[in-house]
Scaffold this motif. Structure first.
Motif: not given
Length: 199
Positions: A34, A94, A97, A102, A105, A120, A122-123, A129
């Motif tokens: 990300p 979730v 994002l 994604y 998002g 996935f 994470l940012p 979130y």
């Protein structure tokens, strides 16, 4: 023959959808970082269950998750094994994002009386979130959780057993005796008005 038309903007998004006999994974991302992540900071695995059995201690809820709050470092590669113990569909979805990575998002696992697993990343930002089930009325019936990345930016409201429920909530500085007296007075005035105007 099948013909597909792609929108150039959406063609740049990482849309990865997989399924098995038990579940569906949408938004899987095992290697695209990300924005703001220079590398994967670590790898985590979580097993999450969903079902009616986890809502038994919450009288106003029908079903919920076994775990309702998660904390991870930014840029963590997270693999979630989601098991639904009910005979109806549930999701572990979730929101919020980065859309550069994604689609819409979101990252979603969905299962019906079975298990779905997905990964996935994470940012990079400190943010909280929302995790929930997107099926109609499921979030209101208890399917709600949160992922706190880094320091987070607060907590999501109305998570069973975790954050406040507005029903029966006392606001800071609220005197419950004064509120009870105000409720009784309001009922008396309303009763008097009905009696006076309709007799």
């Amino acid at each position: 023959a099948m013909v597909m038309f792609l929108n150039p903007a959406s063609a740049q998004m990482n849309i990865d959808m997989g399924s098995s006999s038990a579940g569906i994974v949408m938004g899987q991302n095992t290697d695209t970082l990300p924005p703001g992540c220079n590398e994967i900071s670590g790898q985590e695995n979580r097993t999450v269950e969903a079902g009616k059995m986890f809502a038994e201690e919450y009288p106003s809820k029908v079903f919920t998750y076994s775990e309702k709050s998660y904390e991870f470092e930014p840029c963590t590669k997270l693999t979630v094994e989601f098991t639904n113990n009910d005979d109806i569909r549930h999701q572990w979805m979730v929101h919020g994002l980065p859309e550069e990575v994604y689609s819409m998002g979101m990252f979603t696992l969905e299962a019906t009386n079975g298990t779905a697993e997905g990964t996935f990343i994470l940012p990079a930002e400190d943010e909280t979130y929302l995790v929930h089930c997107g099926l109609p009325q499921h979030m209101q019936k208890g399917m709600k959780a949160q992922i706190i990345v880094g320091e987070g930016d607060g907590e999501i409201s109305n998570i069973p057993g975790r954050t406040g429920n507005p029903i029966g909530y006392e606001y800071p500085g609220q005197d419950s005796g004064v509120m009870a007296a105000a409720s009784v007075l309001t009922a008396l005035v309303a009763g008097f008005a009905v009696t006076y105007f309709y007799i």
